[in-house]
Design a protein around this motif. Structure first.
Motif, PDB file in Angstrom:
ATOM      1  N   SER A   1      18.817  64.814  46.614  1.00  0.00           N
ATOM      2  CA  SER A   1      18.994  64.315  48.621  1.00  0.00           C
ATOM      3  C   SER A   1      19.051  65.958  49.251  1.00  0.00           C
ATOM      4  O   SER A   1      19.312  66.599  49.533  1.00  0.00           O
ATOM      5  CB  SER A   1      19.500  63.336  49.195  1.00  0.00           C
ATOM      6  OG  SER A   1      21.156  63.053  47.513  1.00  0.00           O
TER       7      SER A   1
ATOM      8  N   ILE B   1      21.593  66.103  53.635  1.00  0.00           N
ATOM      9  CA  ILE B   1      20.451  64.723  54.353  1.00  0.00           C
ATOM     10  C   ILE B   1      21.327  64.357  55.362  1.00  0.00           C
ATOM     11  O   ILE B   1      20.453  64.136  55.974  1.00  0.00           O
ATOM     12  CB  ILE B   1      20.833  64.082  52.790  1.00  0.00           C
ATOM     13  CG1 ILE B   1      22.523  63.121  53.149  1.00  0.00           C
ATOM     14  CG2 ILE B   1      20.821  63.680  52.077  1.00  0.00           C
ATOM     15  CD1 ILE B   1      23.252  61.861  52.375  1.00  0.00           C
TER      16      ILE B   1
ATOM     17  N   ASN C   1      19.963  61.207  58.704  1.00  0.00           N
ATOM     18  CA  ASN C   1      19.284  61.405  57.384  1.00  0.00           C
ATOM     19  C   ASN C   1      17.856  61.256  56.340  1.00  0.00           C
ATOM     20  O   ASN C   1      17.450  60.156  56.335  1.00  0.00           O
ATOM     21  CB  ASN C   1      20.345  59.878  56.313  1.00  0.00           C
ATOM     22  CG  ASN C   1      22.012  60.025  56.718  1.00  0.00           C
ATOM     23  OD1 ASN C   1      22.088  61.304  57.770  1.00  0.00           O
ATOM     24  ND2 ASN C   1      22.978  59.539  56.485  1.00  0.00           N
TER      25      ASN C   1
ATOM     26  N   CYS D   1      19.780  55.806  53.403  1.00  0.00           N
ATOM     27  CA  CYS D   1      18.243  57.305  53.065  1.00  0.00           C
ATOM     28  C   CYS D   1      17.805  56.618  53.538  1.00  0.00           C
ATOM     29  O   CYS D   1      17.613  55.442  53.067  1.00  0.00           O
ATOM     30  CB  CYS D   1      18.726  57.904  52.388  1.00  0.00           C
ATOM     31  SG  CYS D   1      20.370  59.412  51.754  1.00  0.00           S
TER      32      CYS D   1
END
Length: 494
Positions: free
Chosen positions: A41, A44, A100, A219
């Motif tokens: 990720s 983010i 995000n 997320c």
């Protein structure tokens, strides 16, 4: 020959290339990697004002739509919630305060746009081995699969990341600062945590990570990003082999099924170059400044670097402003980097106290914060990113009725004033102020009460190409307006 060479095809370099091309500047992006590496990720938390910048190049709405929207940041001490910060929108923006979405996905969206941009070209497998400049331009030497190559352009923007030591050395720059001893374990998890999907949660000293911190971010796709502060000698391989990683995760998710999508261990640094402009070369993003991630000030500040550099390089290349305008890039963005370092250094002192006095202070604040609202204001789990205010810039015209802006209260934004990013309010024709300011033209925008009712009657607001307010002057004084417009783009007063 390109007008600008961008070194580094991460989000900062991608953004800069798109913004330059949008203003008619041919650009080549060089990257040492053979191709994109969409692993983990990474960064983010994309801040609203950065999504706004990406909207100018046709990517912002997709980032906002795909990202997880959150407006609340909760902070806990052990098992007690201390406070929750709600993020406001003074301008009724179409975008959420934060979205995000993984850096890998953001890069994909920016790549798609670059592929449809005729004035921008990305060249992979071009590792920059030297940068030399003279009075006419910059020569960049690259190691490529077919041998050494040189490229030349009037200017270079380096967005090559934290490991660009050789490039910084070529430019005679140090990268002073420090690296923190404690490590941080990061996992991307797919699991189901009801009620956690739209909130950021920060835990001080939870029973399941005693003496240290844990940060949980939602997320897309039912995934969560979890950061654990761990010992300086933490061994990830050993943790996995012993079952410790599973036990660590189970302390958060319970008996729910989960899947680890990515995991890594980092040490965080605070570093800054002394100059972000060296002649015809500008530096942006992590190759110029490193901050700890608490507050999401890394990628967000890098994208703001890119916008600041891009409009100024475009003005110089299009003959709209003199070369001296580029010095204001260093003045403005170095000041922004110092602010980010100051804020994140204070956070790290609270998160990772190094002296007994600091540890005692933190214990006292956290203990009192459970019942004392005043103590809660002292709890520092990371002040979230905000756009910098250019009150002291030579491009800004001061106004005694609007005192110089400084750091706003946590969770708030600065009111309109010279140097401040303009609130994103509707214009009379249905467009929005920031989109209007960011038009790819040479002229700053001048707002008055007739065009934007939020502007007080009798005032004229001069906006820079990056939508910051350059001046607030008397709408009935054309000479003052003209002087502010010239100053905003680095032109002589006369």
């Amino acid at each position: 020959m390109p007008s600008v060479i961008v070194v580094g095809a991460g989000p900062v370099g991608q953004t800069a290339a798109l913004l330059l091309a949008r203003r008619g500047v041919p650009v080549v992006v060089l990257d040492a990697r053979t191709a994109r590496d969409p692993v983990g990720s990474r960064a983010i938390v994309q801040q609203r004002d950065v999504i706004d910048i990406w909207d100018a190049v046709g990517v912002g709405r997709r980032v906002a739509a795909e990202g997880v929207t959150w407006r609340t940041a909760r902070t806990y001490h052990r098992d007690r919630e201390l406070f929750a910060v709600e993020f406001v929108d003074s301008g009724r923006s179409p975008f959420p305060p934060f979205a995000n979405v993984s850096q890998a996905r953001t890069e994909e969206l920016l790549d798609e746009r670059l592929a449809r941009t005729p004035l921008a070209e990305v060249r992979w497998s071009h590792r920059v081995t030297g940068i030399a400049q003279d009075a006419e331009g910059v020569t960049v030497t690259c190691d490529t699969p077919t041998g050494e190559r040189t490229l030349r352009a009037p200017h270079v923007l380096v967005c090559a990341g934290a490991k660009a030591d050789a490039i910084r050395a070529d430019l005679g720059l140090t990268f002073d600062g420090e690296t923190f001893d404690d490590q941080f374990l990061i996992c991307d998890l797919r699991t189901d945590l009801p009620g956690w999907e739209t909130e950021r949660r920060f835990y001080f000293d939870p029973a399941w990570n005693p003496g240290r911190q844990v940060l949980v971010h939602p997320c897309p796709g039912g995934t969560f990003r979890v950061d654990w502060q761990v010992n300086p000698d933490f061994d990830l391989a050993g943790e996995e082999a012993s079952g410790g990683l599973d036990r660590r995760i189970r302390q958060i998710v319970g008996e729910r099924p989960y899947e680890i999508l990515w995991r890594s261990v980092y040490r965080f640094s605070s570093r800054l170059v002394p100059r972000m402009r060296v002649g015809r070369v500008l530096l942006a993003g992590d190759c110029a400044h490193l901050v700890s991630p608490f507050g999401a000030r890394g990628l967000n500040s890098g994208v703001q670097d890119a916008e600041n550099a891009a409009w100024k390089l475009a003005h110089v290349h299009n003959g709209w402003s003199p070369e001296s305008l580029l010095e204001t890039y260093h003045l403005e963005r170095h000041a922004a980097a110092v602010e980010n370092l100051t804020v994140t250094a204070a956070t790290m002192r609270f998160l990772v106290p190094r002296t007994e006095a600091d540890r005692a202070y933190r214990r006292d604040v956290l203990d009192r914060a459970a019942t004392n609202p005043a103590a809660r204001t002292l709890v520092d789990s990371g002040r979230l990113a905000e756009p910098f205010w250019y009150a002291d810039s030579p491009l800004t015209t001061p106004n005694p009725r609007y005192p110089a802006a400084g750091r706003p209260p946590r969770g708030q934004v600065n009111p309109p004033a010279p140097g401040v990013l303009v609130p994103d309010v509707p214009c009379g024709d249905g467009t929005r102020v920031r989109a209007w300011a960011r038009r790819p033209t040479c002229d700053p925008v001048v707002l008055d009460h007739a065009t934007v009712p939020e502007v007080p009657d009798g005032e004229a607001w001069v906006l820079r190409p990056d939508a910051h307010i350059a001046a607030i002057v008397d709408a009935g004084d054309p000479d003052a307006i003209a002087a502010a417009v010239r100053r905003a783009t680095g032109l002589p007063a006369a």
